[in-house]
Design a protein around this motif. Structure first.
Motif, PDB file in Angstrom:
ATOM      1  N   SER A  73      45.790  12.252  57.537  1.00 46.05           N
ATOM      2  CA  SER A  73      44.578  12.067  58.334  1.00 46.05           C
ATOM      3  C   SER A  73      43.394  11.736  57.422  1.00 46.05           C
ATOM      4  N   ILE A  74      42.328  11.259  58.044  1.00 40.32           N
ATOM      5  CA  ILE A  74      41.092  10.971  57.326  1.00 40.32           C
ATOM      6  C   ILE A  74      40.608  12.227  56.616  1.00 40.32           C
ATOM      7  N   GLU A  75      40.590  13.322  57.367  1.00 41.69           N
ATOM      8  CA  GLU A  75      40.144  14.595  56.827  1.00 41.69           C
ATOM      9  C   GLU A  75      40.943  15.016  55.588  1.00 41.69           C
ATOM     10  N   ASP A  76      42.263  14.919  55.698  1.00 41.26           N
ATOM     11  CA  ASP A  76      43.104  15.338  54.570  1.00 41.26           C
ATOM     12  C   ASP A  76      42.927  14.424  53.367  1.00 41.26           C
ATOM     13  N   VAL A 127      40.108  12.992  52.555  1.00 43.84           N
ATOM     14  CA  VAL A 127      38.829  13.398  51.955  1.00 43.84           C
ATOM     15  C   VAL A 127      39.002  14.707  51.190  1.00 43.84           C
ATOM     16  N   LEU A 128      39.855  15.593  51.717  1.00 43.52           N
ATOM     17  CA  LEU A 128      40.040  16.918  51.110  1.00 43.52           C
ATOM     18  C   LEU A 128      41.011  16.923  49.926  1.00 43.52           C
ATOM     19  N   LEU A 129      41.665  15.792  49.700  1.00 43.05           N
ATOM     20  CA  LEU A 129      42.693  15.721  48.655  1.00 43.05           C
ATOM     21  C   LEU A 129      42.227  16.242  47.280  1.00 43.05           C
ATOM     22  N   PRO A 130      41.049  15.849  46.819  1.00 47.64           N
ATOM     23  CA  PRO A 130      40.631  16.349  45.496  1.00 47.64           C
ATOM     24  C   PRO A 130      40.525  17.879  45.449  1.00 47.64           C
ATOM     25  N   ALA A 131      40.166  18.489  46.574  1.00 44.73           N
ATOM     26  CA  ALA A 131      40.083  19.953  46.606  1.00 44.73           C
ATOM     27  C   ALA A 131      41.490  20.550  46.517  1.00 44.73           C
ATOM     28  N   TYR A 132      42.435  19.962  47.262  1.00 45.56           N
ATOM     29  CA  TYR A 132      43.818  20.458  47.200  1.00 45.56           C
ATOM     30  C   TYR A 132      44.365  20.331  45.777  1.00 45.56           C
ATOM     31  N   GLY A 160      41.843  24.149  45.292  1.00 46.48           N
ATOM     32  CA  GLY A 160      40.868  24.769  46.196  1.00 46.48           C
ATOM     33  C   GLY A 160      41.452  24.993  47.583  1.00 46.48           C
ATOM     34  N   LYS A 161      40.749  25.772  48.367  1.00 47.05           N
ATOM     35  CA  LYS A 161      41.211  26.044  49.741  1.00 47.05           C
ATOM     36  C   LYS A 161      40.484  25.135  50.718  1.00 47.05           C
ATOM     37  N   ARG A 162      41.220  24.730  51.745  1.00 45.79           N
ATOM     38  CA  ARG A 162      40.670  23.843  52.754  1.00 45.79           C
ATOM     39  C   ARG A 162      39.366  24.398  53.335  1.00 45.79           C
ATOM     40  N   ARG A 163      39.380  25.704  53.652  1.00 44.55           N
ATOM     41  CA  ARG A 163      38.203  26.254  54.339  1.00 44.55           C
ATOM     42  C   ARG A 163      36.931  26.210  53.473  1.00 44.55           C
ATOM     43  N   ASP A 164      37.121  26.229  52.146  1.00 49.69           N
ATOM     44  CA  ASP A 164      35.943  26.177  51.275  1.00 49.69           C
ATOM     45  C   ASP A 164      35.320  24.786  51.236  1.00 49.69           C
ATOM     46  N   TYR A 165      36.075  23.787  51.627  1.00 48.49           N
ATOM     47  CA  TYR A 165      35.574  22.413  51.507  1.00 48.49           C
ATOM     48  C   TYR A 165      35.444  21.703  52.852  1.00 48.49           C
ATOM     49  N   ALA A 166      35.902  22.343  53.920  1.00 42.81           N
ATOM     50  CA  ALA A 166      35.939  21.681  55.223  1.00 42.81           C
ATOM     51  C   ALA A 166      34.536  21.246  55.674  1.00 42.81           C
TER      52      ALA A 166
END
Ligand SMILES: Nc1ncnc2c1ncn2[C@@H]1O[C@H](COP(=O)(O)OP(=O)(O)OP(=O)(O)O)[C@@H](O)[C@H]1O
Ligand SMILES: [Mg+2]
Length: 227
Positions: A104-107, A109-114, A118-124
């Motif tokens: 997904s678009i969201e995932d 964008v969150l890839l660098p945090a993963y 990092g945890k998803r909730r910290d970067y959501a």
């Protein structure tokens, strides 16, 4: 005094090709890039632009000379520390987006945090805020592979900015877009870089894009001419 964020000291890069030939991609390149400065890098195909960005990002090492980021010499860092710096402090945008189409678009964008553990909730929240800035906040759950080129690059911008890097590197970020999408993407890149006081190096063939940078630097056969 402005602090140098990125510094090249007499940097050379030679490649050895599969057929054993030596190719000089960069020769004795020196510059310092202060925090918050925006620079456009222009030059013919093969002049060493992408090589320069790879060395700046620490994903490749120079054959000679030194590359330093915030006063730290990249080549002297243990691999772990260099990867950490790259993930946290340097954002990258590419001509062909390099997104994961099945996510997904969201995932995306969150890839660098993963990757950084990092945890998803910290970067959501940050991801959502970035997607709002590029007007894609309603599309977060959609798969990337259905997006237009301009939309994909806007997602890639969000991904590059997720970790709030100090330096953004963009290699022909609009090379694959029509004029209208290019203008929109570059407005976002320049505006978001300014807003976050980020330094920006953008490789481009477009005079219009180069004009908006603080300085334009020219590469000729691996030799850099700064403004
Ligand atoms: N991994 C490699 N192995 C061998 N030669 C390479 C390698 N990477 C780049 N080169 C050579 O180094 C030179 C500079 O390449 P680079 O990709 O930096 O150019 P560029 O300015 O980004 O060009 P373009 O505008 O076409 O993207 C070229 O002659 C290229 O063939
Ligand atoms: Mg290139």
């Amino acid at each position: 005094m402005t602090e140098d964020l990125l510094r090249f000291d007499k940097v050379a890069k030679h490649y050895t090709t599969e057929s054993g030939q030596s190719v000089t991609a960069l020769q004795s390149v020196s510059f310092s890039l202060p925090a918050a400065k925006t620079v456009a890098i222009v030059g013919r195909s093969g002049s060493g632009k992408s090589t320069l960005l790879h060395l700046a990002a620490g994903i490749d090492t120079p054959t000679a000379g030194d590359v330093s980021f915030a006063g730290m010499r990249l080549q002297s860092m243990p691999d772990r520390q260099r990867s950490h710096l790259r993930r946290r402090s340097i954002g990258q945008i590419f001509q062909f987006f390099h997104l994961l189409g099945h996510l997904s678009i969201e995932d995306n964008v969150l890839l660098p945090a993963y990757i950084a553990g990092g945890k998803r909730r910290d970067y959501a929240k940050r991801a959502e805020q970035l997607l709002r800035q590029v007007r894609l906040e309603k599309r977060g759950r959609d798969l990337v592979r259905h997006l237009s080129g301009g939309e994909m690059q806007r997602v890639a911008i969000c991904r590059a900015l997720l970790m709030s890097p100090r330096l953004l590197l963009a290699d022909e970020p609009t090379g694959n877009l029509d004029d209208e999408s290019s203008a929109e993407v570059m407005d976002l890149v320049y505006d978001l870089a300014a807003e976050a006081s980020m330094a920006l190096m953008v490789v481009t063939h477009s005079e219009e894009i180069a004009r908006r940078a603080d300085e334009t630097w020219h590469l000729h056969s691996g030799l850099l001419e700064t403004a």
